[in-house]
Structures are given as C-alpha cells and as structure tokens.
Design an enzyme around this catalytic site. Structure first.
Site, PDB file in Angstrom:
ATOM      1  CB  ALA A  32      -0.973   0.010   1.189  1.00 44.17           C
ATOM      2  CG  HIS A  37       5.831   2.501   1.644  1.00 45.45           C
ATOM      3  ND1 HIS A  37       4.487   2.743   1.685  1.00 45.45           N
ATOM      4  CD2 HIS A  37       6.089   1.679   2.688  1.00 45.45           C
ATOM      5  CE1 HIS A  37       3.942   2.088   2.706  1.00 45.45           C
ATOM      6  NE2 HIS A  37       4.899   1.445   3.335  1.00 45.45           N
ATOM      7  CB  SER A 186       0.164   5.924   7.954  1.00 48.18           C
ATOM      8  OG  SER A 186      -0.381   4.658   8.309  1.00 48.18           O
ATOM      9  CB  SER A 187      -0.548   1.622   4.567  1.00 51.54           C
ATOM     10  OG  SER A 187       0.770   1.572   4.081  1.00 51.54           O
TER      11      SER A 187
HETATM   12  P1  AMP Z   1       5.063  -0.474   6.416  1.00 56.01           P
HETATM   13  O1  AMP Z   1       4.732  -0.858   5.003  1.00 56.01           O
HETATM   14  O2  AMP Z   1       4.066   0.430   7.038  1.00 56.01           O
HETATM   15  O3  AMP Z   1       5.470  -1.645   7.259  1.00 56.01           O
HETATM   16  O4  AMP Z   1       6.368   0.429   6.291  1.00 56.01           O
HETATM   17  C1  AMP Z   1       7.499   0.007   5.592  1.00 56.01           C
HETATM   18  C2  AMP Z   1       8.628   0.952   5.876  1.00 56.01           C
HETATM   19  O5  AMP Z   1       8.251   2.270   5.490  1.00 56.01           O
HETATM   20  C3  AMP Z   1       8.980   1.007   7.378  1.00 56.01           C
HETATM   21  O6  AMP Z   1      10.387   1.106   7.521  1.00 56.01           O
HETATM   22  C4  AMP Z   1       8.296   2.279   7.806  1.00 56.01           C
HETATM   23  O7  AMP Z   1       8.916   2.890   8.924  1.00 56.01           O
HETATM   24  C5  AMP Z   1       8.467   3.140   6.572  1.00 56.01           C
HETATM   25  N1  AMP Z   1       7.493   4.235   6.560  1.00 56.01           N
HETATM   26  C6  AMP Z   1       6.153   4.134   6.760  1.00 56.01           C
HETATM   27  N2  AMP Z   1       5.598   5.365   6.731  1.00 56.01           N
HETATM   28  C7  AMP Z   1       6.603   6.254   6.517  1.00 56.01           C
HETATM   29  C8  AMP Z   1       6.678   7.668   6.399  1.00 56.01           C
HETATM   30  N3  AMP Z   1       5.599   8.446   6.481  1.00 56.01           N
HETATM   31  N4  AMP Z   1       7.894   8.238   6.194  1.00 56.01           N
HETATM   32  C9  AMP Z   1       9.010   7.464   6.110  1.00 56.01           C
HETATM   33  N5  AMP Z   1       9.006   6.126   6.211  1.00 56.01           N
HETATM   34  C10 AMP Z   1       7.821   5.521   6.412  1.00 56.01           C
END
Ligand code: AMP
Length: 285
Positions: A32, A37, A186-187
């Site tokens: 997502a 990301h 955020s997703s």
């Molecule tokens: P997730 O898909 O939510 O597990 O996130 C994957 C990676 O993206 C993780 O290292 C998160 O910390 C990073 N991430 C998620 N949201 C953000 C954001 N707004 N800014 C920077 N990195 C992010």
C-alpha cells in the site's frame, strides 16, 4: 523489475547482481505504497546498485485479526510504483513461503519491545516484526537496509537485533515523510473518513509544539507534554500514549538531557495512528 515469489528466485536475482559487483539494498514493506515508502526506495536506489523491496503483510505482527483482514492490499499498483522509482526486484512471497509448516523459531529483542507500541499491541507484535525482518535480512543478505523514522521503536529494535546477532548489514533510518498539513504518511491514512482526516494532523501539530517548547528552553518533559495535550483534545483525540523516552533505551525521560523520543499513538475515527519526533537539548551557548 522482476517479481519474485520464492526465496530461491529472490536469491538467484540477488546472486547475479552481487557477482556483477553491485551493492544490494533492501526496503522491507507491507505494501500500500505512499511517498514514505517511495522515499525509502529512492534512497536505496541512490545508496546501492540493486534494490530489493519486500512486500509482505506479515500476519504474525498483527495483534488484531480484523486489522490484518482490513490491511490495504493492491499489488499491481504497488508494482507499478516500485517500477517507477527503479526497484530491481519486488519480493512478494505467499505466507507459506515465509512460514512453512513446522515453523518454530522467533526473535525477541528484550526491553525495547516492552514500552510504547509493545505495551499497546502486546509482546507478539515486535516478536513478529523482529522475526520477519531477521528472515528478510537472511533471505536477501543486503549490504544496506532502509527503515522509516515514522516507526521509531521498530527501527531501534531492528538496529539492536542486527548488532546483537552480528548480522552483516548497515541499517539506515530515513526521515518521516508527511502530507502538506503535517500528517505522517501511513497506509492506514486511506481508511480515515473525512472527519477523521481533518482532525488527524493535530497529532503532528502536538509534536511540533513539543519541539517549539524545547527550543524555547523547556526541559521538564512531563510539563511540555501536559501543556500540549489540549492540541489533541481540541481535535477530539485522546492519545493511547503521549510519552517522552530516551531515544536509545526507551526509558522514560523526565528532564531533557540526551536525544529524547516523543511518541504519540491515538485512534482517530477508529483508525490507529502513530507519530514521533526526536528532540535534544540545544548545545549551551
Ligand atoms: P510499512 O509498510 O508500514 O510496514 O512500512 C514500511 C517501511 O516504510 C517502514 O520502515 C516504515 O517505517 C516506513 N514508513 C512508513 N511510513 C513512513 C513515512 N511516512 N515516512 C518514512 N518512512 C515511512
């Protein structure tokens, strides 16, 4: 960009890149994709010669089955976005590839997994995260792996397990990417209804207010947090936690001294959001 479903396919692709002398980068994700990301992927593209992005909604880190069921999934869109920023391999395995029958081993980072998100989501959450990230690091064997500051406790836990288990990888933590109104990407933001989406930026405003009070000389973190809570209350947000902890140990910080993580978790319109900033005492003039 190649899409790999199995560890064997993934390793073939990585082996070829490594024998061509390329530095390997890994960005673990649950898909997502948003600009947070994509920023990690661009940074990996800049720092390494071969970028692997993993896309795996890891069931073991969800404490709430309904949250897992509702987690947004759109692999075709994610693949297009990853391709557009120059990702070399999208590793999107099935759960059976990651957790075959008889799977029995977990990784747990003591102490750091207990407060904040650990207290709210229970011990299985970070055990799930630490175990799957250890597996991904072993599957890909990257030179560098990239994580977001948005999940500060997670990044600290991963840096710690890499050090404690002597995993040969450099961990890089990248800044939080935000919407124009400050809301951390955020997703889960896609699930905010219009009213919740309008109220949610109060979380980032509260964190900016903490930064401003520290810059203005405030050292008493309890006081800084109490003085800032009305920003959340005015938006109808009751935090699950709003805490100042050491950025290294996650122990509570009463008086600002070293790097201090100020972290908030809150449900807004039923959607659980987290955000944080790191503040430190400005050097004496
Ligand atoms: P997730 O898909 O939510 O597990 O996130 C994957 C990676 O993206 C993780 O290292 C998160 O910390 C990073 N991430 C998620 N949201 C953000 C954001 N707004 N800014 C920077 N990195 C992010």
């Amino acid at each position: 960009m190649r899409i790999a479903r199995t560890v064997a396919e993934l390793r073939d692709a990585v082996r070829a890149a490594r024998s061509a002398g390329k530095r390997i980068g890994l960005v673990p994700t649950m898909g997502a994709f948003h600009d947070g990301h994509l920023a990690l992927m661009r940074r990996a593209r800049e720092a390494t010669g071969f970028v692997v992005v993993s896309l795996f909604v890891n069931p073991t880190q969800f404490n709430d089955p309904a949250d897992l069921a509702r987690y947004p999934r759109d692999e075709a869109r994610d693949a297009d976005l990853a391709r557009s920023v120059g990702v070399d391999v999208l590793f999107a395995p099935l759960a059976e590839e990651v957790y075959p029958p008889g799977f029995a081993t977990t990784v747990e980072v003591a102490r750091l997994s207990t407060p904040l998100e650990g207290a709210m989501r229970g011990p299985a959450h970070f055990r799930g995260v630490a175990t799957v990230v250890t597996k991904l690091l072993n599957m890909v064997q990257p030179d560098d792996a990239f994580f977001g500051q948005k999940d500060a406790q997670q990044a600290l836990i991963i840096a710690t397990l890499v050090r404690d288990l002597d995993l040969p990888v450099r961990i890089e933590v990248c800044p939080t990417v935000r919407e124009a109104d400050g809301l951390a990407m955020s997703s889960r933001n896609a699930r905010l209804d219009p009213d919740a989406r309008r109220r949610a930026p109060a979380i980032a405003r509260a964190l900016r207010a903490i930064e401003a009070s520290v810059t203005a000389g405030e050292r008493d973190m309890r006081h800084a947090i109490d003085a800032t809570k009305p920003i959340l209350a005015e938006a109808g947000i009751e935090p699950e936690y709003f805490e100042a902890v050491s950025a290294d140990t996650l122990d509570p910080v009463a008086r600002l001294d070293g790097d201090t993580l100020v972290a908030i978790a809150a449900r807004v319109g039923g959607i659980r959001l987290i955000d944080n900033v790191i503040v430190s005492r400005p050097p004496a003039q």
